[in-house]
Design a protein around this motif. Structure first.
Motif, PDB file in Angstrom:
ATOM      1  N   ARG A  38      72.175  13.292  41.029  1.00  0.00           N
ATOM      2  CA  ARG A  38      72.570  14.496  41.784  1.00  0.00           C
ATOM      3  C   ARG A  38      74.019  14.400  42.244  1.00  0.00           C
ATOM      4  NH1 ARG A  38      68.015  17.474  42.717  1.00  0.00           N
ATOM      5  NH2 ARG A  38      66.023  16.342  42.724  1.00  0.00           N
ATOM      6  N   ASN A  39      74.527  13.191  42.345  1.00  0.00           N
ATOM      7  CA  ASN A  39      75.919  12.989  42.776  1.00  0.00           C
ATOM      8  C   ASN A  39      76.705  12.243  41.704  1.00  0.00           C
ATOM      9  OD1 ASN A  39      75.414  14.076  45.444  1.00  0.00           O
ATOM     10  ND2 ASN A  39      74.343  12.162  45.911  1.00  0.00           N
ATOM     11  N   ALA A  40      76.361  12.533  40.462  1.00  0.00           N
ATOM     12  CA  ALA A  40      77.024  11.806  39.372  1.00  0.00           C
ATOM     13  C   ALA A  40      78.513  12.102  39.333  1.00  0.00           C
ATOM     14  CB  ALA A  40      76.374  12.164  38.040  1.00  0.00           C
ATOM     15  N   HIS A  41      78.892  13.354  39.480  1.00  0.00           N
ATOM     16  CA  HIS A  41      80.306  13.723  39.437  1.00  0.00           C
ATOM     17  C   HIS A  41      80.435  15.182  39.888  1.00  0.00           C
ATOM     18  CE1 HIS A  41      84.496  13.382  38.304  1.00  0.00           C
ATOM     19  NE2 HIS A  41      84.401  14.486  37.567  1.00  0.00           N
ATOM     20  N   HIS A  42      81.589  15.483  40.437  1.00  0.00           N
ATOM     21  CA  HIS A  42      81.836  16.876  40.833  1.00  0.00           C
ATOM     22  C   HIS A  42      81.879  17.758  39.581  1.00  0.00           C
ATOM     23  CE1 HIS A  42      83.312  20.266  43.118  1.00  0.00           C
ATOM     24  NE2 HIS A  42      84.307  20.415  42.215  1.00  0.00           N
ATOM     25  N   GLY A  43      81.093  18.796  39.579  1.00  0.00           N
ATOM     26  CA  GLY A  43      81.017  19.678  38.421  1.00  0.00           C
ATOM     27  C   GLY A  43      79.869  19.346  37.502  1.00  0.00           C
ATOM     28  N   ALA A  44      79.058  18.324  37.869  1.00  0.00           N
ATOM     29  CA  ALA A  44      77.867  17.970  37.091  1.00  0.00           C
ATOM     30  C   ALA A  44      76.660  17.999  38.018  1.00  0.00           C
ATOM     31  CB  ALA A  44      78.031  16.593  36.460  1.00  0.00           C
ATOM     32  N   ALA A  63      68.451  15.758  32.238  1.00  0.00           N
ATOM     33  CA  ALA A  63      69.616  16.423  31.661  1.00  0.00           C
ATOM     34  C   ALA A  63      70.542  16.942  32.751  1.00  0.00           C
ATOM     35  CB  ALA A  63      69.182  17.562  30.757  1.00  0.00           C
ATOM     36  N   LEU A  64      71.853  16.855  32.486  1.00  0.00           N
ATOM     37  CA  LEU A  64      72.866  17.336  33.421  1.00  0.00           C
ATOM     38  C   LEU A  64      73.554  18.573  32.853  1.00  0.00           C
ATOM     39  CD1 LEU A  64      74.554  13.936  34.386  1.00  0.00           C
ATOM     40  CD2 LEU A  64      72.969  15.274  35.789  1.00  0.00           C
ATOM     41  N   VAL A  65      73.835  19.508  33.696  1.00  0.00           N
ATOM     42  CA  VAL A  65      74.610  20.697  33.325  1.00  0.00           C
ATOM     43  C   VAL A  65      76.010  20.510  33.897  1.00  0.00           C
ATOM     44  CG1 VAL A  65      74.862  23.176  33.579  1.00  0.00           C
ATOM     45  CG2 VAL A  65      72.596  22.191  33.231  1.00  0.00           C
ATOM     46  N   CYS A  66      77.010  20.538  33.016  1.00  0.00           N
ATOM     47  CA  CYS A  66      78.390  20.288  33.428  1.00  0.00           C
ATOM     48  C   CYS A  66      79.225  21.558  33.297  1.00  0.00           C
ATOM     49  CB  CYS A  66      79.000  19.177  32.559  1.00  0.00           C
ATOM     50  SG  CYS A  66      78.056  17.615  32.615  1.00  0.00           S
ATOM     51  N   ASP A  67      80.177  21.685  34.219  1.00  0.00           N
ATOM     52  CA  ASP A  67      81.003  22.891  34.220  1.00  0.00           C
ATOM     53  C   ASP A  67      81.887  22.966  32.978  1.00  0.00           C
ATOM     54  OD1 ASP A  67      79.863  23.609  36.584  1.00  0.00           O
ATOM     55  OD2 ASP A  67      81.530  22.928  37.842  1.00  0.00           O
ATOM     56  N   THR A  68      82.362  21.805  32.472  1.00  0.00           N
ATOM     57  CA  THR A  68      83.231  21.773  31.285  1.00  0.00           C
ATOM     58  C   THR A  68      82.820  20.612  30.388  1.00  0.00           C
ATOM     59  OG1 THR A  68      84.862  20.328  32.319  1.00  0.00           O
ATOM     60  CG2 THR A  68      85.174  22.721  32.614  1.00  0.00           C
ATOM     61  N   MET A  69      83.336  20.642  29.165  1.00  0.00           N
ATOM     62  CA  MET A  69      83.082  19.547  28.231  1.00  0.00           C
ATOM     63  C   MET A  69      83.762  18.273  28.705  1.00  0.00           C
ATOM     64  SD  MET A  69      81.262  18.970  25.673  1.00  0.00           S
ATOM     65  CE  MET A  69      81.046  17.733  24.362  1.00  0.00           C
ATOM     66  N   ALA A  70      84.891  18.414  29.379  1.00  0.00           N
ATOM     67  CA  ALA A  70      85.600  17.238  29.891  1.00  0.00           C
ATOM     68  C   ALA A  70      84.748  16.506  30.921  1.00  0.00           C
ATOM     69  CB  ALA A  70      86.942  17.670  30.502  1.00  0.00           C
ATOM     70  N   VAL A  71      84.082  17.261  31.796  1.00  0.00           N
ATOM     71  CA  VAL A  71      83.191  16.646  32.774  1.00  0.00           C
ATOM     72  C   VAL A  71      82.040  15.950  32.071  1.00  0.00           C
ATOM     73  CG1 VAL A  71      81.625  17.094  34.693  1.00  0.00           C
ATOM     74  CG2 VAL A  71      83.808  18.292  34.583  1.00  0.00           C
ATOM     75  N   ALA A  72      81.480  16.588  31.033  1.00  0.00           N
ATOM     76  CA  ALA A  72      80.374  15.983  30.297  1.00  0.00           C
ATOM     77  C   ALA A  72      80.818  14.664  29.652  1.00  0.00           C
ATOM     78  CB  ALA A  72      79.867  16.955  29.245  1.00  0.00           C
ATOM     79  N   LYS A  73      82.009  14.644  29.064  1.00  0.00           N
ATOM     80  CA  LYS A  73      82.504  13.418  28.444  1.00  0.00           C
ATOM     81  C   LYS A  73      82.724  12.340  29.489  1.00  0.00           C
ATOM     82  CE  LYS A  73      84.832  15.592  24.509  1.00  0.00           C
ATOM     83  NZ  LYS A  73      86.147  15.863  23.847  1.00  0.00           N
ATOM     84  N   TYR A  74      83.256  12.719  30.645  1.00  0.00           N
ATOM     85  CA  TYR A  74      83.503  11.724  31.696  1.00  0.00           C
ATOM     86  C   TYR A  74      82.192  11.093  32.146  1.00  0.00           C
ATOM     87  CZ  TYR A  74      84.743   9.708  36.193  1.00  0.00           C
ATOM     88  OH  TYR A  74      84.895   8.834  37.243  1.00  0.00           O
ATOM     89  N   VAL A  75      81.195  11.943  32.334  1.00  0.00           N
ATOM     90  CA  VAL A  75      79.901  11.436  32.801  1.00  0.00           C
ATOM     91  C   VAL A  75      79.290  10.484  31.778  1.00  0.00           C
ATOM     92  CG1 VAL A  75      77.523  12.102  33.333  1.00  0.00           C
ATOM     93  CG2 VAL A  75      79.427  13.376  34.326  1.00  0.00           C
ATOM     94  N   CYS A  76      79.358  10.855  30.516  1.00  0.00           N
ATOM     95  CA  CYS A  76      78.673  10.064  29.484  1.00  0.00           C
ATOM     96  C   CYS A  76      79.493   8.860  29.018  1.00  0.00           C
ATOM     97  CB  CYS A  76      78.350  10.941  28.287  1.00  0.00           C
ATOM     98  SG  CYS A  76      77.120  12.213  28.626  1.00  0.00           S
ATOM     99  N   ARG A 112      81.500   7.122  32.921  1.00  0.00           N
ATOM    100  CA  ARG A 112      80.507   6.601  33.861  1.00  0.00           C
ATOM    101  C   ARG A 112      79.343   5.930  33.147  1.00  0.00           C
ATOM    102  NH1 ARG A 112      80.163   9.045  38.860  1.00  0.00           N
ATOM    103  NH2 ARG A 112      78.541   7.429  39.166  1.00  0.00           N
ATOM    104  N   ARG A 113      79.216   6.179  31.854  1.00  0.00           N
ATOM    105  CA  ARG A 113      78.135   5.622  31.045  1.00  0.00           C
ATOM    106  C   ARG A 113      76.751   5.888  31.670  1.00  0.00           C
ATOM    107  NH1 ARG A 113      79.837   2.514  27.008  1.00  0.00           N
ATOM    108  NH2 ARG A 113      82.017   1.769  27.042  1.00  0.00           N
ATOM    109  N   ILE A 114      76.592   7.160  32.122  1.00  0.00           N
ATOM    110  CA  ILE A 114      75.298   7.578  32.677  1.00  0.00           C
ATOM    111  C   ILE A 114      74.356   7.882  31.530  1.00  0.00           C
ATOM    112  CG2 ILE A 114      74.117   9.382  34.003  1.00  0.00           C
ATOM    113  CD1 ILE A 114      76.611   9.569  35.747  1.00  0.00           C
ATOM    114  N   ASP A 115      73.175   7.305  31.588  1.00  0.00           N
ATOM    115  CA  ASP A 115      72.189   7.457  30.513  1.00  0.00           C
ATOM    116  C   ASP A 115      71.432   8.776  30.692  1.00  0.00           C
ATOM    117  OD1 ASP A 115      70.585   7.023  28.343  1.00  0.00           O
ATOM    118  OD2 ASP A 115      69.195   5.672  29.387  1.00  0.00           O
ATOM    119  N   ALA A 116      72.065   9.868  30.309  1.00  0.00           N
ATOM    120  CA  ALA A 116      71.443  11.193  30.424  1.00  0.00           C
ATOM    121  C   ALA A 116      72.115  12.135  29.449  1.00  0.00           C
ATOM    122  CB  ALA A 116      71.566  11.724  31.844  1.00  0.00           C
ATOM    123  N   LYS A 117      71.384  13.152  29.027  1.00  0.00           N
ATOM    124  CA  LYS A 117      71.941  14.194  28.161  1.00  0.00           C
ATOM    125  C   LYS A 117      72.791  15.122  29.009  1.00  0.00           C
ATOM    126  CE  LYS A 117      69.160  17.365  26.565  1.00  0.00           C
ATOM    127  NZ  LYS A 117      68.133  18.039  25.738  1.00  0.00           N
TER     128      LYS A 117
END
Length: 396
Positions: free
Chosen positions: A246-252, A276-289, A292-297
């Motif tokens: 829930r607090n993985a990153h701002h925008g996720a 699964a996480l919903v991200c505001d942008t693709m950049a946020v999704a890439k940062y999270v995955c 941060r190497r978060i194990d989530a889609k």
């Protein structure tokens, strides 16, 4: 006096006859004859006078009798008049009672009319206020409808699936419906992302138990209704949600946190979405995955996906097209709800208009009140007139 004089003369005559009785005519003295003549003259004079007096008395008696008759006639007329006055007084009393009753009735009608006018005024104000509120709501709904741009075309498969689900719900009590119809994004900007997260589970049918799912499958086979995926709530074991996501990153944010659904189907939603996480942008999704190497889609707003394996899926392929179609369905559902709200508000406005017509116009109620006040004035004047007539009759 006349009778005593007449008796005196008669007595003198009798004495004279006694004195001369038995005598011969030649023996009567001159004195006696003179006395006799004198007395005879007096008797004749008295007799004439008596006759005159009797005639006068007779005339007086006739006058008295005529006066008595006239008095008797007058008394009879007065008695008749008195009887008429009594009857008139009784009639006036009855008219007075009726007039008093009329005045009381009119006064009650006036009070009722005043209450009706006040109630009508209050009800009219209430209806005007409601009508204003409904017009404001309708204007807002029409504005939203004018801004909505949704493609509401429906494929043959979509229509067939909806009919099949409707039939299953009529036959089996444990059929909740398609997952796509049981949940929706909290905001329209998440439509494509949530449809992508749900993926193949969009058209899955949620049922209460495995036995219900088996019965539905048997029915679909018998009816040659095609195939469908079922999500039995009693056998699903979704993964637990990691609170750290829930607090993985701002925008996720977790997909389930940007969705609305009934608690009764939460198990099916968690099964379809997972972590699964919903991200505001693709950049946020890439940062999270990747950072941060978060194990989530991770799914971006435009529907691009970074899978747990690291693969990236995007573009306008079949899956992306399906997600956009489902997003359009949610938007279409929102538009449909707006149309229903528009129709409901329009009907309520028509109902308010009918109620306002029933309440009546103020000028009609005002005319009724003026008419009653005029009627009250006339009734009061009639009452006063009858009172004066009764007083005059009593005086007579």
């Amino acid at each position: 006096e006349m009778e005593s004089e007449h008796a005196r003369v008669k007595d003198a005559e009798s004495r004279f006859e006694e004195q001369t009785h038995g005598r011969r005519a030649g023996q009567i003295s001159s004195e006696v004859m003179a006395e006799y003549n004198r007395l005879s003259g007096e008797l004749r004079s008295v007799a004439v006078e008596d006759t005159y007096r009797r005639d006068v008395l007779d005339r007086q008696i006739q006058l008295f009798a005529e006066a008595y008759r006239r008095s008797a006639d007058k008394i009879g007329g007065l008695q008749t008049q008195c009887g008429g006055l009594v009857a008139t007084e009784n009639s006036l009393e009855q008219q007075l009672q009726q007039a008093e009753a009329d005045v009381d009735a009119v006064e009650k009608e006036i009070q009722t009319a005043k209450r009706d006018a006040e109630a009508s005024k209050t009800e009219h104000s209430r209806l005007v206020r409601i009508e204003t509120e409904l017009n404001e709501k309708l204007a807002s709904v029409l504005k939203d409808l004018s801004q909505a741009r949704a493609d509401q075309r429906e494929s043959a498969r979509e229509a067939k699936l909806k009919d099949t689900v409707s039939a299953l719900q009529r036959i089996f009590t444990g059929v909740h419906g398609r997952l796509a119809e049981l949940c929706k994004p909290t905001q329209r900007k998440y439509d494509v992302a949530i449809a992508t997260v749900l993926g193949r589970h969009l058209d899955a049918i949620v049922v209460d138990s495995q036995s219900t799912a088996i019965e539905c499958i048997s029915y679909m086979k018998e009816q040659r209704a095609g195939q469908a995926t079922f999500l039995p709530l009693d056998t699903l074991r979704p993964p637990s949600i990691s609170e750290s996501l829930r607090n993985a990153h701002h925008g996720a944010r977790l997909a389930t946190d940007v969705m609305q659904f009934d608690p009764g189907v939460e198990v099916a939603v968690l099964h379809a979405c997972g972590n699964a996480l919903v991200c505001d942008t693709m950049a946020v999704a890439k940062y999270v995955c990747y950072e941060r190497r978060i194990d989530a889609k991770a799914v971006s707003i435009d529907g691009s996906i970074i899978h747990r394996s690291g693969l990236i899926t995007g573009g306008t392929g079949s899956r992306g097209s399906s997600s956009k179609i489902q997003a359009q369905r949610w938007e279409a559902a929102a538009v449909d709800n707006l149309r229903k709200a528009r129709d409901r508000l329009t009907e309520e406005l028509h109902d308010i208009a009918r109620q306002r017509r029933k309440v009546g116009k103020d000028d009609v109620l005002g005319d009724r009140l003026v008419g009653l006040q005029t009627k009250h004035r006339v009734s009061r004047e009639t009452l006063d007139s009858l009172t004066r007539k009764i007083q005059a009759a009593a005086t007579e």
